[in-house]
Design an enzyme around this catalytic site. Structure first.
Site: not given
Ligand code: NAD
Length: 270
Positions: A156, A170
């Site tokens: 991130s 986080y």
């Molecule tokens: P999201 O919440 O839309 O999707 C995440 C998915 O991961 C969900 O379907 C959830 O069920 C699954 N998940 C959670 N815990 C799990 C586990 N223990 N085992 C298997 N699956 C699991 O989130 P997103 O925004 O698509 O995020 C994806 C990645 O991107 C994450 O690592 C997040 O930290 C990172 N990220 C997101 C953002 C943002 O602004 N959304 C920014 C930077 C980084």
């Protein structure tokens, strides 16, 4: 036209939502066979159904697994390899941002541990079993397949920048993902296994939007975004496609930013 991932086998964690969902669809569109992993079974089945509807020639395998459990991760990689014969691309993308994650004084140990178990240990297990599988990948020039593979870990922008709206566990977990990615990239470079991190900026996915549940919270962030908008999951998926494909054959150990310029900004446009 063959796709950019034709005949490749990809495993994507967090495939039920956000980046993982968009990436699963994009990789399938580019011809990969996809193992779809999520702890939320209903969500991953939906992604599987979407792929079956849009890309009937693509093989897709929905798997329920919790990436923080080593046995689950070993099993999901085994399932992908036994169904599709190999593993070329591993996208360790699943992660959480807990609503009770706060500053150094208020974050409870259970929130810290839960976050680290999923966001850091989950990526470690994913890398471990992907490396073991990728070492066995045979070369098949007739299908454009080669030894080794590409591992992508989702970090991130907060791994690189401090936020006065703290989520300490986080942020620390994503810093660990970057450091782990660099070291693995060095250790496995001569085996043809590339390991890169992708660093999304703030996105319009459930992970962030559920948390920024008031206009005030959204505006507190939007003023810092050079493009004046949150990113879309598909914009990160396109970055992951570059790192997954041979287009990035000389890219390893990088922090690949898809952040709309956020980490380069001082004063943003009005
Ligand atoms: P999201 O919440 O839309 O999707 C995440 C998915 O991961 C969900 O379907 C959830 O069920 C699954 N998940 C959670 N815990 C799990 C586990 N223990 N085992 C298997 N699956 C699991 O989130 P997103 O925004 O698509 O995020 C994806 C990645 O991107 C994450 O690592 C997040 O930290 C990172 N990220 C997101 C953002 C943002 O602004 N959304 C920014 C930077 C980084």
């Amino acid at each position: 036209m063959p796709g950019r991932l034709q005949n490749r086998v990809a495993l994507i964690t967090g495939a039920g939502s956000g980046i993982g969902l968009e990436c699963s669809l994009l990789f399938a569109q580019e011809g990969a066979h996809v193992a779809l992993v999520d702890v939320n079974e209903q969500a991953v089945q939906k992604t599987h159904a979407l792929i079956a509807e849009r890309y009937p020639n693509v093989k897709s395998l929905p798997i329920k697994a919790d990436v923080s459990k080593e046995a689950n991760v070993k099993d999901m990689v085994d399932q992908a390899v036994s169904s599709f014969g190999r593993l070329d691309i591993m996208f360790n993308n699943a992660g959480i941002m807990h609503p009770e994650d706060d500053n150094a004084l208020n974050t409870e140990e259970r929130i810290w541990d839960l976050t680290m178990n999923i966001n850091v240990k989950g990526v470690w297990w994913g890398c471990k079993y992907a490396i073991l599988a990728m070492r066995k990948n045979p070369t098949d020039e007739s299908k454009g397949l080669h030894a080794g593979g590409s591992i992508i870990n989702t970090a991130s922008f907060v791994a690189l920048m401090g936020a006065a709206t703290p989520q300490l566990a986080y942020t620390a977990s994503k810093g660990a993902v970057l450091a782990m990615t660099r070291e693995l990239a060095m250790v496995h470079a001569r085996e043809g296994i590339r390991v890169n991190a992708i660093c999304p900026g703030p996105l319009k996915t459930p992970l962030l939007m559920d948390f920024l549940n008031t206009e005030e919270k959204k505006q507190r962030r939007l003023v810092h975004l050079p493009m004046g908008r949150f990113g879309e999951a598909i914009e990160v998926a396109r970055g992951a496609l570059f790192l997954a494909s041979d287009d990035s054959s000389y890219v390893t150990g990088t922090d690949f930013l898809v952040d709309g310029g956020l980490s380069s900004s001082y004063v943003t446009p009005l």
